[in-house]
Design an enzyme around this catalytic site. Structure first.
Site, PDB file in Angstrom:
ATOM      1  N   ARG A  93      44.737  54.590  60.302  1.00  0.00           N
ATOM      2  CA  ARG A  93      43.566  55.078  59.561  1.00  0.00           C
ATOM      3  C   ARG A  93      42.293  54.451  60.107  1.00  0.00           C
ATOM      4  O   ARG A  93      41.231  55.069  60.082  1.00  0.00           O
ATOM      5  CB  ARG A  93      43.679  54.702  58.074  1.00  0.00           C
TER       6      ARG A  93
ATOM      7  N   ARG B  14      39.377  57.823  49.920  1.00  0.00           N
ATOM      8  CA  ARG B  14      38.351  57.668  48.885  1.00  0.00           C
ATOM      9  C   ARG B  14      36.985  58.089  49.389  1.00  0.00           C
ATOM     10  O   ARG B  14      36.173  58.644  48.640  1.00  0.00           O
ATOM     11  CB  ARG B  14      38.352  56.200  48.479  1.00  0.00           C
TER      12      ARG B  14
ATOM     13  N   ARG C  31      39.571  51.004  41.918  1.00  0.00           N
ATOM     14  CA  ARG C  31      38.374  51.355  42.691  1.00  0.00           C
ATOM     15  C   ARG C  31      37.624  52.517  42.036  1.00  0.00           C
ATOM     16  O   ARG C  31      37.653  53.656  42.490  1.00  0.00           O
ATOM     17  CB  ARG C  31      38.737  51.658  44.145  1.00  0.00           C
ATOM     18  N   PRO C  32      36.929  52.254  40.930  1.00  0.00           N
ATOM     19  CA  PRO C  32      36.244  53.318  40.167  1.00  0.00           C
ATOM     20  C   PRO C  32      35.106  53.962  40.956  1.00  0.00           C
ATOM     21  O   PRO C  32      34.692  53.450  41.999  1.00  0.00           O
ATOM     22  CB  PRO C  32      35.686  52.555  38.961  1.00  0.00           C
ATOM     23  N   VAL C  33      34.627  55.101  40.453  1.00  0.00           N
ATOM     24  CA  VAL C  33      33.471  55.786  41.058  1.00  0.00           C
ATOM     25  C   VAL C  33      32.383  56.008  40.004  1.00  0.00           C
ATOM     26  O   VAL C  33      31.530  56.885  40.148  1.00  0.00           O
ATOM     27  CB  VAL C  33      33.874  57.134  41.696  1.00  0.00           C
ATOM     28  N   ASP C  34      32.402  55.162  38.968  1.00  0.00           N
ATOM     29  CA  ASP C  34      31.442  55.345  37.856  1.00  0.00           C
ATOM     30  C   ASP C  34      29.996  55.233  38.326  1.00  0.00           C
ATOM     31  O   ASP C  34      29.113  55.952  37.821  1.00  0.00           O
ATOM     32  CB  ASP C  34      31.725  54.332  36.748  1.00  0.00           C
ATOM     33  N   LEU C  35      29.736  54.388  39.318  1.00  0.00           N
ATOM     34  CA  LEU C  35      28.342  54.217  39.784  1.00  0.00           C
ATOM     35  C   LEU C  35      27.873  55.458  40.553  1.00  0.00           C
ATOM     36  O   LEU C  35      26.712  55.877  40.444  1.00  0.00           O
ATOM     37  CB  LEU C  35      28.222  52.974  40.654  1.00  0.00           C
TER      38      LEU C  35
ATOM     39  N   ASP D 168      36.691  43.192  54.060  1.00  0.00           N
ATOM     40  CA  ASP D 168      37.603  43.858  54.992  1.00  0.00           C
ATOM     41  C   ASP D 168      38.159  42.941  56.072  1.00  0.00           C
ATOM     42  O   ASP D 168      38.962  43.385  56.891  1.00  0.00           O
ATOM     43  CB  ASP D 168      36.912  45.058  55.664  1.00  0.00           C
TER      44      ASP D 168
ATOM     45  N   LYS E 240      34.486  53.125  61.698  1.00  0.00           N
ATOM     46  CA  LYS E 240      35.125  54.076  60.772  1.00  0.00           C
ATOM     47  C   LYS E 240      34.183  54.319  59.591  1.00  0.00           C
ATOM     48  O   LYS E 240      33.850  55.465  59.272  1.00  0.00           O
ATOM     49  CB  LYS E 240      36.437  53.500  60.257  1.00  0.00           C
ATOM     50  N   ASN E 241      33.719  53.243  58.956  1.00  0.00           N
ATOM     51  CA  ASN E 241      32.925  53.398  57.733  1.00  0.00           C
ATOM     52  C   ASN E 241      31.524  53.891  58.032  1.00  0.00           C
ATOM     53  O   ASN E 241      30.826  54.364  57.135  1.00  0.00           O
ATOM     54  CB  ASN E 241      32.910  52.085  56.950  1.00  0.00           C
TER      55      ASN E 241
ATOM     56  N   CYS F 176      44.052  52.858  45.054  1.00  0.00           N
ATOM     57  CA  CYS F 176      44.335  52.248  46.352  1.00  0.00           C
ATOM     58  C   CYS F 176      45.477  51.278  46.157  1.00  0.00           C
ATOM     59  O   CYS F 176      45.883  50.968  45.047  1.00  0.00           O
ATOM     60  CB  CYS F 176      43.116  51.476  46.840  1.00  0.00           C
TER      61      CYS F 176
HETATM   62  C1  EPZ Z   1      33.458  50.618  51.249  1.00  0.00           C
HETATM   63  O1  EPZ Z   1      34.277  51.074  50.198  1.00  0.00           O
HETATM   64  C2  EPZ Z   1      34.349  50.562  52.477  1.00  0.00           C
HETATM   65  N1  EPZ Z   1      34.857  51.902  52.753  1.00  0.00           N
HETATM   66  C3  EPZ Z   1      35.516  49.609  52.227  1.00  0.00           C
HETATM   67  O2  EPZ Z   1      36.236  49.510  53.453  1.00  0.00           O
HETATM   68  C4  EPZ Z   1      34.962  48.228  51.884  1.00  0.00           C
HETATM   69  O3  EPZ Z   1      36.042  47.375  51.550  1.00  0.00           O
HETATM   70  C5  EPZ Z   1      34.008  48.330  50.685  1.00  0.00           C
HETATM   71  O4  EPZ Z   1      32.967  49.289  50.963  1.00  0.00           O
HETATM   72  C6  EPZ Z   1      33.332  47.004  50.363  1.00  0.00           C
HETATM   73  O5  EPZ Z   1      32.598  46.576  51.469  1.00  0.00           O
HETATM   74  C7  EPZ Z   1      34.053  52.801  53.337  1.00  0.00           C
HETATM   75  O6  EPZ Z   1      32.915  52.518  53.654  1.00  0.00           O
HETATM   76  C8  EPZ Z   1      34.642  54.150  53.603  1.00  0.00           C
HETATM   77  P1  EPZ Z   1      32.269  49.696  47.135  1.00  0.00           P
HETATM   78  P2  EPZ Z   1      33.603  51.527  48.797  1.00  0.00           P
HETATM   79  O7  EPZ Z   1      31.859  50.876  46.342  1.00  0.00           O
HETATM   80  O8  EPZ Z   1      32.296  52.159  49.045  1.00  0.00           O
HETATM   81  C9  EPZ Z   1      33.078  48.462  42.691  1.00  0.00           C
HETATM   82  C10 EPZ Z   1      38.142  49.559  54.821  1.00  0.00           C
HETATM   83  O9  EPZ Z   1      39.121  48.793  54.879  1.00  0.00           O
HETATM   84  N2  EPZ Z   1      32.638  49.821  42.355  1.00  0.00           N
HETATM   85  O10 EPZ Z   1      31.252  48.958  47.931  1.00  0.00           O
HETATM   86  O11 EPZ Z   1      34.600  52.291  48.034  1.00  0.00           O
HETATM   87  C11 EPZ Z   1      34.404  48.445  43.429  1.00  0.00           C
HETATM   88  O12 EPZ Z   1      35.477  48.474  42.514  1.00  0.00           O
HETATM   89  C12 EPZ Z   1      37.594  49.986  53.485  1.00  0.00           C
HETATM   90  O13 EPZ Z   1      37.527  50.000  55.820  1.00  0.00           O
HETATM   91  C13 EPZ Z   1      32.519  50.171  41.024  1.00  0.00           C
HETATM   92  O14 EPZ Z   1      32.776  49.372  40.126  1.00  0.00           O
HETATM   93  O15 EPZ Z   1      33.417  50.110  48.119  1.00  0.00           O
HETATM   94  C14 EPZ Z   1      34.331  47.138  44.197  1.00  0.00           C
HETATM   95  O16 EPZ Z   1      34.716  46.070  43.349  1.00  0.00           O
HETATM   96  C15 EPZ Z   1      38.436  49.461  52.335  1.00  0.00           C
HETATM   97  N3  EPZ Z   1      32.097  51.421  40.702  1.00  0.00           N
HETATM   98  C16 EPZ Z   1      32.837  47.004  44.511  1.00  0.00           C
HETATM   99  O17 EPZ Z   1      32.161  47.915  43.642  1.00  0.00           O
HETATM  100  C17 EPZ Z   1      31.770  52.351  41.678  1.00  0.00           C
HETATM  101  O18 EPZ Z   1      31.366  53.478  41.332  1.00  0.00           O
HETATM  102  C18 EPZ Z   1      32.477  47.398  45.935  1.00  0.00           C
HETATM  103  O19 EPZ Z   1      33.025  48.666  46.168  1.00  0.00           O
HETATM  104  C19 EPZ Z   1      31.896  51.968  43.030  1.00  0.00           C
HETATM  105  C20 EPZ Z   1      32.321  50.700  43.350  1.00  0.00           C
END
Ligand code: EPZ
Length: 421
Positions: A397, A92, A121-125, A305, A22-23, A116
């Site tokens: 999903r 997301r 789950r911010p997108v600041d990065l 996950d 999926k991812n 969620c």
């Molecule tokens: C991906 O989500 C996966 N989703 C998630 O899988 C998975 O849990 C996650 O990576 C961690 O491995 C997809 O690939 C579609 P992150 P993503 O950005 O990219 C923080 C599932 O069940 N963060 O790696 O959204 C965030 O809060 C899903 O299949 C920021 O602070 O995760 C978290 O603590 C659920 N700012 C950490 O980073 C940002 O801008 C990792 O999140 C982005 C993230």
């Protein structure tokens, strides 16, 4: 709203063909916005999240058609640069379209993703990285508006937190920027490595693939390609745990065992017998598992996950274990539902303390997120009597035909349509 009705107590035995990730697919599909043309992405899983992504692409003018895991994408014509809230709120990963659109067209308007079940789950990065590439970003009525005067410019950018999504978004944008970008503390999850490989096939110049430092030499344009989605390591881990919990045996096919090294080692620690070859994993469990603690981390550590599924697994262990999630602090919505089945679990900060060995008996339980729902299904497999798992749209999903696959392994599971919430 569908529900599953499960009769517990059956050992799982047999083989399962693992679907595409999926991812993985959710990262490859937005990449087709970077270059006009026709793409075929094979091994694409038939999942709600993939359909959500293809509908979002449709809103942008891209035609997508999925037949038997072959995803045909016609990205010759992008007709709009707005990713509407109605799509982004469902998933997301829709936010991935920001980077490609602003890199190729100099502008994009993407709704901020909703929250969620387990946190903001911010997108600041994502935003900081794309700003560093020279886009001007404003927020307006829940939308991120990115504009760049002329072409994006290569930059040095360090991800404060290792982020899968932010790495993918910024990497895609950097491929068309003018000059060199050096991205550090990048995520190295297999889905990101696979994205970088597809971008390279499209003509991008990326060094350091598979490492936390990516060096990208921007190019003027990219070409459409055909690609194959990698196997779903989280689906694979879920079935391994299901077989282990029921003291059965399972052979996974179409899987990449090297994406699951940390999980395989943990399963062996609990006493499972595991054999692997290039695209198969065999697991047998003859006794209840030893209690084994789990601490999630970024790849190649234990993926967040699978922490919910591991929590369910440790309910069958003879003793106490601790599951700590260092990625998401509060991804434990499944715990109160597991307790309804008779589990003994305490939540302390970002950890679940599981007292294994309690007799579990069937009840009605409610899914609240994708992987939490999977843990409820697993616990139902070892609970005495009948369990009803409600709101299984969460499962749909991310798990391709889960009830058929479990039935084939010997589980007693039926999907029922309900009008209940
Ligand atoms: C991906 O989500 C996966 N989703 C998630 O899988 C998975 O849990 C996650 O990576 C961690 O491995 C997809 O690939 C579609 P992150 P993503 O950005 O990219 C923080 C599932 O069940 N963060 O790696 O959204 C965030 O809060 C899903 O299949 C920021 O602070 O995760 C978290 O603590 C659920 N700012 C950490 O980073 C940002 O801008 C990792 O999140 C982005 C993230």
């Amino acid at each position: 709203m569908d529900k599953f009705v499960i009769e517990g107590g059956k050992k799982l035995k047999g083989s399962v063909k693992i679907a595409g990730a999926k991812n993985g697919a959710l990262a490859l599909i937005p990449a087709t916005l970077l270059a006009p043309g026709i793409y075929n992405i094979s091994n694409t899983p038939d999942l709600k999240d993939v359909w959500t992504m293809t509908r979002l692409m449709g809103a942008l003018g891209v035609f997508c058609e999925l037949n038997n895991s072959e995803l045909f994408i016609d990205a010759r014509e992008i007709t709009q640069l707005v990713a509407p809230y109605e799509h982004v709120k469902k998933m997301r990963a829709s936010f991935y379209v920001l980077g490609p659109l602003v890199a190729r067209y100099g502008e994009a308007k993407v709704s901020l993703p909703g929250g969620c079940a387990w946190g903001p789950r911010p997108v600041d990065l994502h935003i900081k990285g794309i700003e560093k590439l020279g886009a001007e970003i404003t927020l307006d009525q829940g939308y991120v508006i990115a504009k760049s005067k002329g072409r994006l410019q290569g930059c040095k950018f360090h991800f404060d937190i290792s982020s899968v999504g932010a790495t993918g978004n910024v990497l895609m944008a950097a491929t068309l920027a003018k000059g060199t970008s050096v991205l550090t503390n990048c995520a190295i999850e297999p889905e990101i490595t696979a994205l970088a490989k597809m971008l390279t096939k499209m003509g991008a110049k990326i060094d350091g693939i598979g490492t936390t430092e990516l060096i990208i030499e921007g190019v003027d344009e990219l070409q459409p390609v055909n690609e194959e989605t990698i196997p779903d390591r989280i689906e694979a881990a879920t079935y391994l745990i299901a077989a282990a919990m029921t003291m059965g045996e399972i052979q996974l096919e179409n899987v990449n065992p090297y994406h699951l090294t940390s999980v395989i080692s943990k399963l062996e620690e609990t006493g499972c017998e595991i054999d692997i070859n290039s695209n198969k994993i065999f697991l047998r469990a003859d006794a209840p598992p030893k209690p084994v603690d789990l601490v999630t981390a970024v790849y190649p550590g234990i993926p967040t996950d699978i922490q919910a599924q591991w929590t369910a697994y440790m309910l069958t262990a003879e003793g106490t274990s601790k599951v700590t999630d260092n990625i998401y602090q509060d991804r434990f919505k499944h715990v109160p539902e597991l307790i309804r089945l008779g589990a003994k679990i305490d939540i302390v900060d970002n950890a679940a303390i599981i007292t294994g060995g309690e007799k579990l008996s069937g009840a009605t339980v409610m899914s609240s997120d994708l992987r939490g729902s999977a843990s409820l299904i697993l616990a139902a497999l070892v609970s005495k009597g009948t369990t009803e798992v409600l709101r299984i749209y969460h499962l749909d999903r991310g798990y391709d035909n889960i009830e058929q696959k479990l039935k084939k392994l010997g589980a007693v599971i039926e999907r029922h349509q309900t009008e209940l919430v």
